[in-house]
Enzyme design. Structure first.
Site, PDB file in Angstrom:
ATOM      1  N   THR A   1       5.220   2.054  -0.604  1.00 23.47           N
ATOM      2  CA  THR A   1       6.452   1.862   0.157  1.00 23.47           C
ATOM      3  C   THR A   1       6.722   3.075   1.055  1.00 23.47           C
ATOM      4  O   THR A   1       6.103   4.136   0.891  1.00 23.47           O
ATOM      5  CB  THR A   1       7.655   1.725  -0.804  1.00 23.47           C
ATOM      6  OG1 THR A   1       7.738   2.965  -1.541  1.00 23.47           O
ATOM      7  CG2 THR A   1       7.488   0.574  -1.777  1.00 23.47           C
TER       8      THR A   1
ATOM      9  N   GLU B   1       0.813  -1.227   0.000  1.00 22.75           N
ATOM     10  CA  GLU B   1       0.000   0.000   0.000  1.00 22.75           C
ATOM     11  C   GLU B   1       0.841   1.269   0.000  1.00 22.75           C
ATOM     12  O   GLU B   1       0.532   2.248   0.680  1.00 22.75           O
ATOM     13  CB  GLU B   1      -1.034  -0.026   1.133  1.00 22.75           C
ATOM     14  CG  GLU B   1      -2.078  -1.091   0.857  1.00 22.75           C
ATOM     15  CD  GLU B   1      -3.298  -1.039   1.726  1.00 22.75           C
ATOM     16  OE1 GLU B   1      -3.789   0.056   2.015  1.00 22.75           O
ATOM     17  OE2 GLU B   1      -3.753  -2.117   2.101  1.00 22.75           O
TER      18      GLU B   1
HETATM   19  N1  COS Z   1      -6.568  11.724  -3.170  1.00 26.82           N
HETATM   20  C1  COS Z   1      -7.225  12.272  -4.215  1.00 26.82           C
HETATM   21  N2  COS Z   1      -6.603  12.648  -5.366  1.00 26.82           N
HETATM   22  C2  COS Z   1      -5.277  12.459  -5.431  1.00 26.82           C
HETATM   23  C3  COS Z   1      -4.537  11.892  -4.385  1.00 26.82           C
HETATM   24  C4  COS Z   1      -5.233  11.543  -3.214  1.00 26.82           C
HETATM   25  N3  COS Z   1      -4.604  11.014  -2.174  1.00 26.82           N
HETATM   26  N4  COS Z   1      -3.236  11.839  -4.740  1.00 26.82           N
HETATM   27  C5  COS Z   1      -3.162  12.353  -5.978  1.00 26.82           C
HETATM   28  N5  COS Z   1      -4.393  12.727  -6.393  1.00 26.82           N
HETATM   29  C6  COS Z   1      -4.743  13.374  -7.662  1.00 26.82           C
HETATM   30  C7  COS Z   1      -3.942  14.676  -7.843  1.00 26.82           C
HETATM   31  O1  COS Z   1      -4.583  15.768  -7.259  1.00 26.82           O
HETATM   32  C8  COS Z   1      -3.881  14.789  -9.361  1.00 26.82           C
HETATM   33  O2  COS Z   1      -5.085  15.302  -9.851  1.00 26.82           O
HETATM   34  P1  COS Z   1      -5.151  16.746 -10.613  1.00 26.82           P
HETATM   35  O3  COS Z   1      -4.220  16.621 -11.778  1.00 26.82           O
HETATM   36  O4  COS Z   1      -6.585  16.897 -10.978  1.00 26.82           O
HETATM   37  O5  COS Z   1      -4.675  17.744  -9.595  1.00 26.82           O
HETATM   38  C9  COS Z   1      -3.808  13.329  -9.817  1.00 26.82           C
HETATM   39  O6  COS Z   1      -4.362  12.538  -8.755  1.00 26.82           O
HETATM   40  C10 COS Z   1      -2.390  12.873 -10.104  1.00 26.82           C
HETATM   41  O7  COS Z   1      -1.651  13.093  -8.926  1.00 26.82           O
HETATM   42  P2  COS Z   1      -0.056  13.131  -8.920  1.00 26.82           P
HETATM   43  O8  COS Z   1       0.430  14.030 -10.024  1.00 26.82           O
HETATM   44  O9  COS Z   1       0.381  13.436  -7.524  1.00 26.82           O
HETATM   45  O10 COS Z   1       0.280  11.628  -9.313  1.00 26.82           O
HETATM   46  P3  COS Z   1       1.673  10.894  -9.426  1.00 26.82           P
HETATM   47  O11 COS Z   1       1.643  10.068 -10.650  1.00 26.82           O
HETATM   48  O12 COS Z   1       2.793  11.860  -9.219  1.00 26.82           O
HETATM   49  O13 COS Z   1       1.631   9.814  -8.235  1.00 26.82           O
HETATM   50  C11 COS Z   1       1.871   8.900  -6.039  1.00 26.82           C
HETATM   51  C12 COS Z   1       1.441  10.082  -6.938  1.00 26.82           C
HETATM   52  C13 COS Z   1       3.339   8.588  -6.124  1.00 26.82           C
HETATM   53  C14 COS Z   1       1.514   9.393  -4.667  1.00 26.82           C
HETATM   54  C15 COS Z   1       1.028   7.653  -6.416  1.00 26.82           C
HETATM   55  O14 COS Z   1       1.421   7.095  -7.644  1.00 26.82           O
HETATM   56  C16 COS Z   1       1.088   6.577  -5.368  1.00 26.82           C
HETATM   57  O15 COS Z   1       0.466   6.677  -4.297  1.00 26.82           O
HETATM   58  N6  COS Z   1       1.823   5.483  -5.653  1.00 26.82           N
HETATM   59  C17 COS Z   1       1.873   4.350  -4.766  1.00 26.82           C
HETATM   60  C18 COS Z   1       0.833   3.387  -5.132  1.00 26.82           C
HETATM   61  C19 COS Z   1       0.666   2.386  -4.074  1.00 26.82           C
HETATM   62  O16 COS Z   1       0.468   2.690  -2.910  1.00 26.82           O
HETATM   63  N7  COS Z   1       0.690   1.128  -4.468  1.00 26.82           N
HETATM   64  C20 COS Z   1       0.516   0.073  -3.520  1.00 26.82           C
HETATM   65  C21 COS Z   1      -0.152  -1.048  -4.117  1.00 26.82           C
HETATM   66  S1  COS Z   1      -1.841  -1.033  -4.044  1.00 26.82           S
HETATM   67  S2  COS Z   1      -2.224  -2.080  -2.456  1.00 26.82           S
END
Ligand code: COS
Length: 378
Positions: free
Chosen positions: A363, A361
């Site tokens: 890293t 969920e």
């Molecule tokens: N809640 C709501 N919206 C969100 C959000 C959140 N927590 N985080 C990002 N967003 C939205 C952003 O606001 C953006 O929207 P707008 O362009 O309309 O402003 C969009 O989503 C893209 O966000 P961002 O540019 O931050 O995306 P990134 O590709 O840079 O990725 C991370 C962000 C790294 C935080 C994301 O890819 C992530 O959480 N990765 C880990 C995934 C994970 O936990 N995997 C585990 C396996 S699943 S059990």
């Protein structure tokens, strides 16, 4: 932390179940790599599978703080049962509750809440883990159906799940706006589980591949609108991180409890272990870390319960609890000495189970990105 009496009563109920019914099974589940179907049934009877879900959808009608306490208590004795609970409740149920239409909620939530069906969440792919927007699985609308192709990986409860929420993109070149969230039901032609992983820890839980080969999914299985998938999954993960933090906390508490028992029951050079200053120093450090993690997790849960922003706090809670969790379980082994790495004591299992908390969920590195972006105002 001062909590209302109803939380103490709720904890006592879950603790009783965990100590009497889950703890005696934990070592066997780990050693045999056996999934605890009987405990799933008991958790359903005790209304633990959908704690925060309103009663109208079959849930217990409580809140996220109660849910975190339940995951913590179950995780204190068995990480495998704890991760099942967290994946089912946070990842399987939440996206449907959060983004589903009334009709979708009526169809899928009650069977999940009652444990008649197992829920799961398919985001990760062979080439899209931390970079969740790199989803390669495609969903193309053809008439009234989406045709899905691709592979998901490391999916908790994947091969046993009946209702799976997953992401797919219209076109991988579109990035996150191309991603939508769907539900696929077990038995849908073209959808099949791949292999289950052999893991270091959480060996009584299931982690699978999911394969889509020209799998046709009715249009009605789209959650929200096309292109909403990334945000639905990010919001789901925000909540999921509270539960993974709670699980990391529970495992760390289990390791601390085991260490206290060991230090009271064993001696070194004729002196009880707990009277040795270095053992006391370790216990003090472990207990302080565990309590600090608890405060962060409960804070994130309370923010979510009060409809306040909690993304940063959930990331902090998950990052900190998993970080100290690995440290605390390691120290627990040190207190046990050589016996700590044998299967006579649960602490080696706690360390193996705890390691996943730093990875699943999101890293620790991802949590730090989320925290930094929130602080820096991205
Ligand atoms: N809640 C709501 N919206 C969100 C959000 C959140 N927590 N985080 C990002 N967003 C939205 C952003 O606001 C953006 O929207 P707008 O362009 O309309 O402003 C969009 O989503 C893209 O966000 P961002 O540019 O931050 O995306 P990134 O590709 O840079 O990725 C991370 C962000 C790294 C935080 C994301 O890819 C992530 O959480 N990765 C880990 C995934 C994970 O936990 N995997 C585990 C396996 S699943 S059990």
């Amino acid at each position: 932390m001062i909590l209302d009496e109803r939380y103490h009563n709720f904890r006592a109920k879950v603790k009783d179940f965990a100590d009497k019914e889950v703890a005696p099974r934990a070592k066997g589940l780990d050693q045999k790599g056996e999934f605890p179907w009987d405990l799933v049934k008991r958790m359903a009877e005790l209304e633990l599978l959908a704690i925060y879900l309103p009663k109208e959808y079959g849930g217990a009608g409580l809140d996220i703080l109660s849910y975190a306490i339940a995951v913590e208590e179950v995780g204190r004795v068995c990480g495998s049962t704890g991760i099942f609970l967290a994946a089912h409740a946070s990842l399987g149920i939440f996206p449907i509750y959060f983004a589903g239409t009334e009709e979708q909620k009526q169809k899928w939530l009650a069977p999940l809440a009652k444990g008649e069906k197992i829920g799961s969440f398919g985001l990760t792919e062979p080439d899209a883990g931390s970079d969740a927007a790199a989803t390669q699985t495609t969903a193309k609308l053809v008439g009234e159906e989406y045709v899905v192709n691709g592979t998901k990986r490391f999916i908790t409860s994947g091969s046993i799940a009946d209702i799976i929420v997953f992401t797919a993109t219209k076109d991988p070149l579109l990035g996150y706006p191309g991603i939508s969230a769907f539900v696929v039901e077990k038995g849908t032609p073209g959808f099949s589980p791949g292999k289950d992983e052999e893991k270091l820890g959480l060996r009584g839980s299931i982690t699978s591949e999911l394969i889509f080969e020209d799998c046709k999914i009715p249009k009605q299985n789209l959650l929200g609108n096309e292109g909403d998938g990334f945000k639905i999954f990010m919001e789901t993960l925000d909540g999921g991180r509270i539960s993974i933090g709670a699980l990391a906390l529970g495992i760390a508490q289990g390791a601390l409890d085991a260490s206290l028992k060991f230090a009271k029951e064993n001696k070194k050079s004729g002196k009880p272990l707990y009277k040795l200053q270095n053992i006391q120093s370790m216990i003090a450090e472990m207990a302080t870390n565990v309590e600090a993690a608890r405060l962060l997790i409960y804070q994130a849960a309370m923010l979510k319960d009060n409809n306040k922003p909690f993304t940063k706090e959930a990331a902090m809670a998950k990052y900190y609890a998993s970080d100290i969790g690995t440290k605390v379980t390691n120290m627990a082994i040190d207190i046990h000495g050589m016996l700590g790495i044998t299967d006579q004591y649960p602490v080696e299992r706690f360390l193996r189970d705890e390691k996943l908390m730093e990875i699943g969920e999101g890293t620790s590195e991802i949590q730090k990105i989320v925290i930094a972006r929130k602080i820096l105002g991205k």
